[in-house]
Enzyme design. Structure first.
Site, mmCIF file in Angstrom:
data_model
loop_
_atom_site.group_PDB
_atom_site.id
_atom_site.type_symbol
_atom_site.label_atom_id
_atom_site.label_comp_id
_atom_site.label_asym_id
_atom_site.label_seq_id
_atom_site.Cartn_x
_atom_site.Cartn_y
_atom_site.Cartn_z
ATOM 1 N N ASP A 25 16.724 -14.499 2.189
ATOM 2 C CA ASP A 25 15.555 -14.300 2.913
ATOM 3 C C ASP A 25 15.735 -13.316 4.103
ATOM 4 O O ASP A 25 15.244 -13.546 5.255
ATOM 5 C CB ASP A 25 15.008 -15.500 3.589
ATOM 6 C CG ASP A 25 15.007 -16.574 2.399
ATOM 7 O OD1 ASP A 25 14.799 -17.870 2.631
ATOM 8 O OD2 ASP A 25 14.795 -16.188 1.102
ATOM 9 N N GLU A 181 5.023 -15.933 -2.058
ATOM 10 C CA GLU A 181 5.685 -16.294 -0.896
ATOM 11 C C GLU A 181 6.468 -15.228 -0.172
ATOM 12 O O GLU A 181 6.286 -14.053 -0.466
ATOM 13 C CB GLU A 181 6.484 -17.351 -1.081
ATOM 14 C CG GLU A 181 7.838 -17.023 -1.941
ATOM 15 C CD GLU A 181 8.487 -18.122 -2.588
ATOM 16 O OE1 GLU A 181 8.326 -19.217 -2.111
ATOM 17 O OE2 GLU A 181 9.475 -17.984 -2.992
HETATM 18 C C1 6LW Z 1 12.034 -19.403 1.329
HETATM 19 C C2 6LW Z 1 11.102 -18.644 0.232
HETATM 20 C C3 6LW Z 1 12.108 -18.466 -0.819
HETATM 21 O O1 6LW Z 1 11.356 -20.036 2.474
HETATM 22 O O2 6LW Z 1 13.111 -19.454 -0.777
HETATM 23 O O3 6LW Z 1 13.274 -16.979 -2.115
HETATM 24 C C4 6LW Z 1 12.524 -20.279 0.564
HETATM 25 N N1 6LW Z 1 12.278 -17.400 -1.368
HETATM 26 O O4 6LW Z 1 10.348 -17.531 0.535
HETATM 27 C C5 6LW Z 1 14.158 -20.540 0.958
HETATM 28 O O5 6LW Z 1 14.898 -19.635 0.711
#
Ligand code: 6LW
Length: 506
Positions: A25, A181
């Site tokens: 991230d 996300e």
């Molecule tokens: C993070 C989300 C994700 O909050 O996994 O790969 C979660 N993306 O964006 C934890 O890393």
């Protein structure tokens, strides 16, 4: 020192990942010719490692943004892969801003600093900001837009944490794609661009983007979405997603993102967690075109810094620990100190083992597919040693007591002593060797072998057990982290004179 005056290394390529080991991230920002990057850290304390670079390729950790209990409350019974999820790091109005989610306690919080190496402020809590993956962006009139997974958005007063209006859904990502996300909002030219991850952080992961004339939409999806994904292709880096864009000091554009390097046969097991990669980005007709992600990539068009030399050995001679050292959920000074026995690290057990969430532990991320970790340990009347940890239910340990050493394996609900042997009392060198598999004999081949043992007085390595590394992979354990190699105390006070970490990748 300007980039142009950096010593020429003459390098024409660079190695990906640019930050190996579990550094997921990634969020990046630039101030002049300096780049800064922050990553998730989950149950580890201190949290949110912060890195600096002058060339986007070579990164040095300069600190951890959350390094005191008032910033980072991780309940001692909270599960692994909880805690600190994805941060966003920005520079605005003369200071650094970090917004991040603690899913195990305080939710979304905002921190500021004048120096990204720290100290960072106490948290500004954001009760009106929902969910995870918060992002910050400011428009020309100073309005601060906070965008979160989903993709939702709310105007924010970043100094008080007050939300200014309702949370609005501004995009749902590509039709049918799950988990929109990791949003990041940018003003680039005439447009506001909204970059997201979607498809889930596993093999279906990808990066998509949309644009609007205004920061709050409506957003027009890029016709070429996903602008980056490795889903379904034969590539050594998989799960590519969760990206952030940065414009370099020369005007070029780059993307940092997470990816994994699965090893072994099918389905492939990644053991180092989700790592940070770098790829170039071009702009065509107002949309980003992401360059090829390769393990050995063409270097950016500026001098690369000399590779920062990381010493193999930490002698624990300093009163403070290097920033790459992490503990689990907290680090009570009396339980982890270099002051009790000068030149040694003392770990004092709290009556828990590595099967528990509150064990006394100090470790560093495994950053190479093949590597060697060694410690000189003096357990006295206590019990402790060296471990390869993924979480409480997935770890291999070599544990020394006063006259015995033993190898323990915890895989899910199975826990067993794999090997043991008598040893004379006194200091002992424990060693863990991980060896990545480089030829697949069949589909069932694991990603690596982990050998745990001791060094005889003449230095020869006496391996006590060679264990399949697939059981310490994210595909088996689940969750969001990667292996951490560390020292632990399960009884009494255990002293460590030094810790060696050495890549042995061919
Ligand atoms: C993070 C989300 C994700 O909050 O996994 O790969 C979660 N993306 O964006 C934890 O890393």
């Amino acid at each position: 020192m300007s980039v142009s005056s950096l010593p020429e290394t003459g390098a024409t390529t660079f190695s990906n990942p640019v930050i190996p080991g579990f550094h997921p991230d990634p969020s990046i920002c630039r101030v002049g010719e300096d780049y800064y990057l922050a990553c998730s850290s989950f149950e580890y304390f201190p949290g949110v490692p912060v890195f600096h670079s002058r060339d986007l390729v070579h990164w040095s950790q300069i600190g951890n943004a959350l390094d005191r209990p008032g910033q980072l409350r991780l309940p001692l019974d909270s599960r692994s892969s909880g805690g600190i999820y994805a941060p966003t790091l920005r520079h605005h109005d003369g200071r650094f801003w970090l917004i991040v989610t603690n899913v195990s306690s305080d939710g979304n919080m905002l921190f500021t600093a004048t120096d990204p190496a720290g100290p960072w402020s106490d948290p500004v809590r954001l009760p009106g900001v929902p969910g995870i993956d918060p992002d910050l962006a400011w428009d020309e009139d100073g309005t601060c837009w906070c965008t979160v997974a989903g993709v939702g958005q709310v105007r924010l007063d970043p100094r008080t944490g007050e939300t200014l209006g309702p949370v609005r859904k501004v995009w749902s990502g590509s039709p049918g794609a799950k988990a929109p996300e990791a949003p990041h909002l940018y003003r680039i030219g005439d447009y506001w661009y909204l970059l997201i991850a979607e498809g889930g952080t596993e093999r279906g992961h990808g990066v998509s983007i949309a644009r609007s004339r205004t920061p709050d939409g409506p957003f027009e999806p890029c016709p070429a979405n996903p602008v980056l994904t490795h889903r379904g292709i034969d590539h050594p880096v998989q799960n590519t997603g969760h990206a952030d864009l940065v414009q370099a000091h020369d005007g070029s554009w780059w993307m940092v993102l997470l990816g994994v390097r699965p090893g072994g046969g099918t389905p492939g097991w990644h053991v180092l967690g989700r790592e940070t990669f770098l790829v170039p980005v071009d702009w065509v007709d107002g949309w980003p075109v992401v360059g090829e992600l390769s393990l050995r990539a063409p270097a950016p068009p500026w001098p690369l810094q000399p590779v920062p030399v990381t010493p193999v050995r930490d002698d624990f001679d300093l009163s403070v620990l290097a920033p790459h050292w992490v503990s689990l959920r907290h680090r009570p000074p009396a339980d982890c100190t270099t002051k009790e026995r000068p030149g040694w690290l003392t770990l004092r057990a709290r009556g828990a083992s590595l099967d528990d969430t509150d064990v006394t532990f100090l470790g560093r991320r495994q950053q190479h597919l093949s590597c060697r970790a060694r410690v000189l340990v003096d357990v006295g009347e206590g019990r402790g040693g060296l471990a390869v940890r993924l979480d409480e239910r997935h770890h291999y340990d070599i544990e020394a007591a006063s006259e015995e050493v033993r190898v323990l394996a915890r895989i899910g609900s199975v826990s067993t002593v794999v090997a043991s042997r008598p040893v004379p009392p006194g200091p002992l060198v424990l060693r863990v060797e991980t060896a990545a598999v480089d030829t697949l004999t069949d589909a069932l081949t694991g990603p690596d072998t982990i050998t745990l043992g001791i060094e005889e007085p003449d230095g020869t390595f006496a391996g006590l057990a060679a264990l399949d590394g697939r059981y310490l992979s994210t595909e088996v354990a689940g969750g969001f982290t990667g292996r951490v190699l560390g020292m632990f105390a399960s009884s009494g006070a255990v002293h460590f004179d030094w810790f060696d970490y050495e890549p042995t990748d061919r």
